[in-house]
Every structure is written in C-alpha cells, then in structure tokens.
Scaffold this motif. Structure first.
Motif, PDB file in Angstrom:
ATOM      1  N   GLY A 126       0.770  -1.235   0.000  1.00 60.59           N
ATOM      2  CA  GLY A 126       0.000   0.000   0.000  1.00 60.59           C
ATOM      3  C   GLY A 126       0.801   1.285   0.000  1.00 60.59           C
ATOM      4  O   GLY A 126       1.831   1.419  -0.672  1.00 60.59           O
ATOM      5  N   GLU A 127       0.300   2.239   0.769  1.00 61.71           N
ATOM      6  CA  GLU A 127       0.880   3.579   0.827  1.00 61.71           C
ATOM      7  C   GLU A 127       2.328   3.549   1.300  1.00 61.71           C
ATOM      8  O   GLU A 127       3.178   4.284   0.794  1.00 61.71           O
ATOM      9  CB  GLU A 127       0.040   4.433   1.769  1.00 61.71           C
ATOM     10  N   GLY A 128       2.603   2.691   2.284  1.00 60.81           N
ATOM     11  CA  GLY A 128       3.965   2.600   2.787  1.00 60.81           C
ATOM     12  C   GLY A 128       4.939   2.136   1.723  1.00 60.81           C
ATOM     13  O   GLY A 128       6.048   2.662   1.611  1.00 60.81           O
ATOM     14  N   GLU A 135      11.029   6.956  -2.451  1.00 59.64           N
ATOM     15  CA  GLU A 135      12.311   7.301  -1.835  1.00 59.64           C
ATOM     16  C   GLU A 135      13.468   6.699  -2.636  1.00 59.64           C
ATOM     17  O   GLU A 135      14.467   7.375  -2.914  1.00 59.64           O
ATOM     18  CB  GLU A 135      12.360   6.800  -0.395  1.00 59.64           C
ATOM     19  N   ALA A 136      13.328   5.438  -3.017  1.00 63.08           N
ATOM     20  CA  ALA A 136      14.378   4.781  -3.799  1.00 63.08           C
ATOM     21  C   ALA A 136      14.556   5.461  -5.154  1.00 63.08           C
ATOM     22  O   ALA A 136      15.687   5.673  -5.617  1.00 63.08           O
ATOM     23  CB  ALA A 136      14.038   3.306  -3.984  1.00 63.08           C
ATOM     24  N   TYR A 153       9.494  13.070  -7.871  1.00 66.08           N
ATOM     25  CA  TYR A 153       9.355  12.035  -6.850  1.00 66.08           C
ATOM     26  C   TYR A 153       9.178  12.666  -5.467  1.00 66.08           C
ATOM     27  O   TYR A 153       8.387  12.175  -4.642  1.00 66.08           O
ATOM     28  CB  TYR A 153      10.583  11.125  -6.846  1.00 66.08           C
ATOM     29  N   LEU A 154       9.909  13.744  -5.199  1.00 67.40           N
ATOM     30  CA  LEU A 154       9.824  14.399  -3.904  1.00 67.40           C
ATOM     31  C   LEU A 154       8.434  14.992  -3.685  1.00 67.40           C
ATOM     32  O   LEU A 154       7.872  14.900  -2.585  1.00 67.40           O
ATOM     33  CB  LEU A 154      10.888  15.495  -3.800  1.00 67.40           C
ATOM     34  N   LYS A 155       7.855  15.592  -4.736  1.00 67.75           N
ATOM     35  CA  LYS A 155       6.510  16.163  -4.632  1.00 67.75           C
ATOM     36  C   LYS A 155       5.471  15.077  -4.364  1.00 67.75           C
ATOM     37  O   LYS A 155       4.567  15.254  -3.546  1.00 67.75           O
ATOM     38  CB  LYS A 155       6.165  16.925  -5.906  1.00 67.75           C
ATOM     39  N   GLU A 156       5.599  13.947  -5.049  1.00 72.04           N
ATOM     40  CA  GLU A 156       4.668  12.847  -4.840  1.00 72.04           C
ATOM     41  C   GLU A 156       4.780  12.300  -3.417  1.00 72.04           C
ATOM     42  O   GLU A 156       3.768  12.011  -2.766  1.00 72.04           O
ATOM     43  CB  GLU A 156       4.931  11.728  -5.841  1.00 72.04           C
ATOM     44  N   ALA A 157       6.008  12.155  -2.954  1.00 69.15           N
ATOM     45  CA  ALA A 157       6.230  11.644  -1.597  1.00 69.15           C
ATOM     46  C   ALA A 157       5.689  12.626  -0.565  1.00 69.15           C
ATOM     47  O   ALA A 157       5.105  12.215   0.448  1.00 69.15           O
ATOM     48  CB  ALA A 157       7.717  11.391  -1.370  1.00 69.15           C
ATOM     49  N   TRP A 281      21.141  12.975  -1.240  1.00 72.98           N
ATOM     50  CA  TRP A 281      19.768  12.558  -1.497  1.00 72.98           C
ATOM     51  C   TRP A 281      18.808  12.903  -0.368  1.00 72.98           C
ATOM     52  O   TRP A 281      17.600  12.655  -0.460  1.00 72.98           O
ATOM     53  CB  TRP A 281      19.706  11.048  -1.740  1.00 72.98           C
ATOM     54  N   CYS A 282      19.333  13.471   0.703  1.00 76.18           N
ATOM     55  CA  CYS A 282      18.534  13.742   1.904  1.00 76.18           C
ATOM     56  C   CYS A 282      17.924  15.141   1.825  1.00 76.18           C
ATOM     57  O   CYS A 282      18.619  16.145   2.022  1.00 76.18           O
ATOM     58  CB  CYS A 282      19.411  13.599   3.144  1.00 76.18           C
TER      59      CYS A 282
END
Length: 396
Positions: A126-128, A135-136, A153-157, A281-282
């Motif tokens: 799921g969401e997790g 993140e990957a 990817y950052l916006k989606e996360a 990447w952080c």
C-alpha cells in the motif's frame, strides 16, 4: 518488519507509574526456524527478553512498570533476520504468519489499535510501499543528476506524507486515550507546537504512557535521548548506536575528501569543528544548507571550520550535491552509505545530524539548527580567543 525505517527523536521521562503485569507475547512464524534467537528489546533503557525458536514458535514476557512504549523484535542474526517495531503495553499479543509482514496479530485492545497504524506504515504494501519506492527512485535520480525526476518524486512523496498526516490527526481525535496515539505524536509529528497541543488533548492513560512521559519530562527515568534507525545500515538488535554525550571526547576518524586526501579529526586540533552529517539525497539535509552557508560565511576563521561527512554511497551523486549547492567547506565521505564508520562512532542513525567539537577535542553541542546554531557559534567565537596559526594544523 523488514527494512522498515523508523526515526525516533524522543526525550526521556519520569512519572508515577500505575501497576502493570507486563506484555506477554507469543509468536509462530514459518520463517523463524529452530535454534534462532528471538530478542525483544526496549532501545532507550536496554531492557531485554529473549527466547530460542522451537517449532517456529517464540515467546516473551516484558514487565511494563512505566507504561506503553516502542520495542524491537529481532529473530536471527542481524544480517538475515526477521525484525519489526512494535508499540507494546500491559496485556497479551499473539503473532502468527510467515513473517512479520503478513502475520495476523490478536490480543489486547491496544494490539488492534497498533495494527491499524502499523498497516498504514508497512513498507511492504500500500501507501507505505509507494513511499518506499518513491524514496528509492528519488535517491537514484539524485545519484545520476536527474533533478527534474527527483523533484517529481519528492513532490509525490510529500503529498503522500501529508495525506498520512491527515489520517494520523483523525485517528488520534478518535483514540485520545490510546497509548498508540502517543506513539504517533512522538514519532511522526514533526512540528513541536502541533505535537504539544495535541498531547494536551489526550486522556490519562495515553499521557501516562512511557513514550509520552519520556517526551514531556526529559532525563528522569531512561537514558539520554536517542536517534534510532532500523533497516539497511541501521542499528542491529540488541545493540544500539553509541549515544555520544556533550563533554565526551569526540571519536577519532580518518575519511577521504573529494580528491582522495585523507582527512582526520586530529587535523582540526586547536579549533572548533562543526561536523555536519548529511547526504546529497537527503531533502531535510539540503534544506539546512542555506542556514549553514550563512553561518559559515559569518564565522569562518582560523578558529572554526565545518566538515561535511556524507552518507552517500555513489560518488557521482555526492560530488553533484556538493557542486549544486556550492558547499564551501571541507567535504568527506567513505561512500559506504549508512555503513560510514564515523556515523556509527557518533551514533548517527538518522540525518541530518551535527556535532560541534571544541579545541580540546570534546563535544560541545549536538544537533544545532537555525537560530540556535547561529547563537551558539556566535557565543563561542565571541568568548574564545582565536587560536594562533602555530597551534592549528591545516586540513587543506
């Protein structure tokens, strides 16, 4: 839960505990084979119980005199183990399945409450899982310098994280006397004001949980606050990262810089050195860069230096991050990711983290950010005499 990341930044506490019989846990997992050692561990205090797996079964009994808290379970050696994170309190819990990811959990009322939250966090489904995949993907994009995809990817996360936060808020409003609400607030609420105002609405049982009391009353019953990461390169159970204390001699290290030159902590003897543990990447680390650059421009002198210690594993991503953000200080990395020896020596299991070391080689402060960082450096360099050149070994 395998490869599950948990960043805990919690204070410790004291309170008048109510009587408890303890948490009694029985489990049967098909992937737990005979002879494996099963360990139940409270990471802040070192409290531990263990058993040996027989017929895929294991059991624990953990006294709970201080109320509910977060515990770790590991079965087998750290490298190939079954592991998971649990909220536990007084009562029984039964675990049955192939492994922790697909197991069925039954028992006391808090077991169902914990499972509802844990299912939301489970990185296997799921969401997790989607957050884990994003993140990957973000890390991979940053490593190859694809900033457009990384931003996507950052916006989606971020959107998923905000959605989860709204779920947490609603859940807590419906479970104000659950110890699990205290777990959510102390582990997953980032804004202190929101965390504190929500804790003020909790019922007596939730407030009296060990995990909330640790936060409300620092330094009373458990060891010093600990940042803990579980997963690739994280802490092995039952060991925990070294909890470096202010006043302690800073661990020595030698790490290559961007040109392959070996840089040692001893190179900074006689000056203040600010260790910034980060990675390209952080995103939270990158967010600290403007404040660090402003502080560095203001206070850089023969008496003060910043040393950026990266937990990158890819040289291209590391160098790209340094160049993109125009980091003016000394940057070093063994390119071993979370296996960076200096990170282990300093108890770094979540980033960003930082440590300020004095001219005598002892820790002056930890985890300074924003105004606190600027104020502390200003106070120190305003009060201390600038070391003379002959007392400083240049690291450049």
């Amino acid at each position: 839960m395998n490869k599950k990341f948990l960043t805990l930044v919690l204070s410790v506490s004291g309170f008048t505990a109510y009587a408890q019989k303890g948490a009694i846990i029985t489990g049967e997992l098909k992937k737990a084979t005979d002879g494996m050692k099963a360990v139940l561990y409270e990471p802040y205090s070192g409290e531990v119980d263990s058993s040996i797996v027989k017929n895929h079964k294991f059991s624990f009994t953990m006294p709970m005199p201080k109320g509910g808290s977060v515990y770790l379970i590991q079965i087998g050696d750290a490298k190939d183990s079954l592991n998971s994170v649990f909220y536990l309190e007084d009562g029984k819990m039964q675990i049955k399945g192939n492994d922790f990811n697909d197991a069925k959990y039954t028992g006391a009322p808090w077991v169902a409450e914990w499972q509802e939250i844990d299912n939301r966090l489970n990185i296997a489904v799921g969401e997790g899982k989607k957050l884990e995949d994003l993140e990957a993907s973000y890390h991979k994009a940053m490593e190859i310098g694809d900033e457009d995809k990384a931003d996507l990817y950052l916006k989606e996360a971020t959107a998923l994280t905000m959605k989860r936060h709204e779920f947490f808020k609603d859940w807590i409003s419906r479970h104000k006397n659950s110890g699990v609400s205290g777990y959510i607030l102390t582990c997953y609420y980032q804004a202190k004001n929101e965390r504190d105002s929500t804790i003020a609405t909790l019922g007596e049982h939730a407030v009296n949980s060990r995990i909330v009391q640790r936060y409300l009353h620092p330094g009373k019953i458990d060891p010093s606050p600990l940042s803990l990461k579980i997963g690739d390169g994280g802490a092995d159970v039952p060991g925990v990262p070294h909890n470096l204390k202010v006043g302690e001699v800073a661990p020595a290290f030698t790490i290559p810089d961007v040109n392959g030159k070996m840089i040692s902590l001893a190179d900074f003897k006689g000056r203040y050195v600010f260790l910034d543990f980060w990675a390209s990447w952080c995103a939270p680390c990158v967010a600290q860069v403007p404040a660090l650059k402003s502080m560095y421009a203001k206070y850089k002198s023969p008496a003060f230096e910043i040393l950026g210690i990266s937990l990158d594993s890819k040289r291209e991503g590391w160098l790209h991050g340094i160049e993109k953000h125009e980091l003016p200080w000394i940057n070093v990395s063994s390119l071993k990711g979370w296996s960076e020896p200096a990170a282990g020596a300093y108890g770094v299991s979540a980033i960003p983290q930082n440590v300020l070391i004095g001219p005598d080689g002892k820790v002056v402060a930890k985890n300074l950010y924003g105004e606190d960082l600027d104020k502390k450096i200003g106070e120190i360099l305003g009060k201390e005499n600038t070391p003379s050149a002959k007392n400083i070994t240049s690291s450049k």
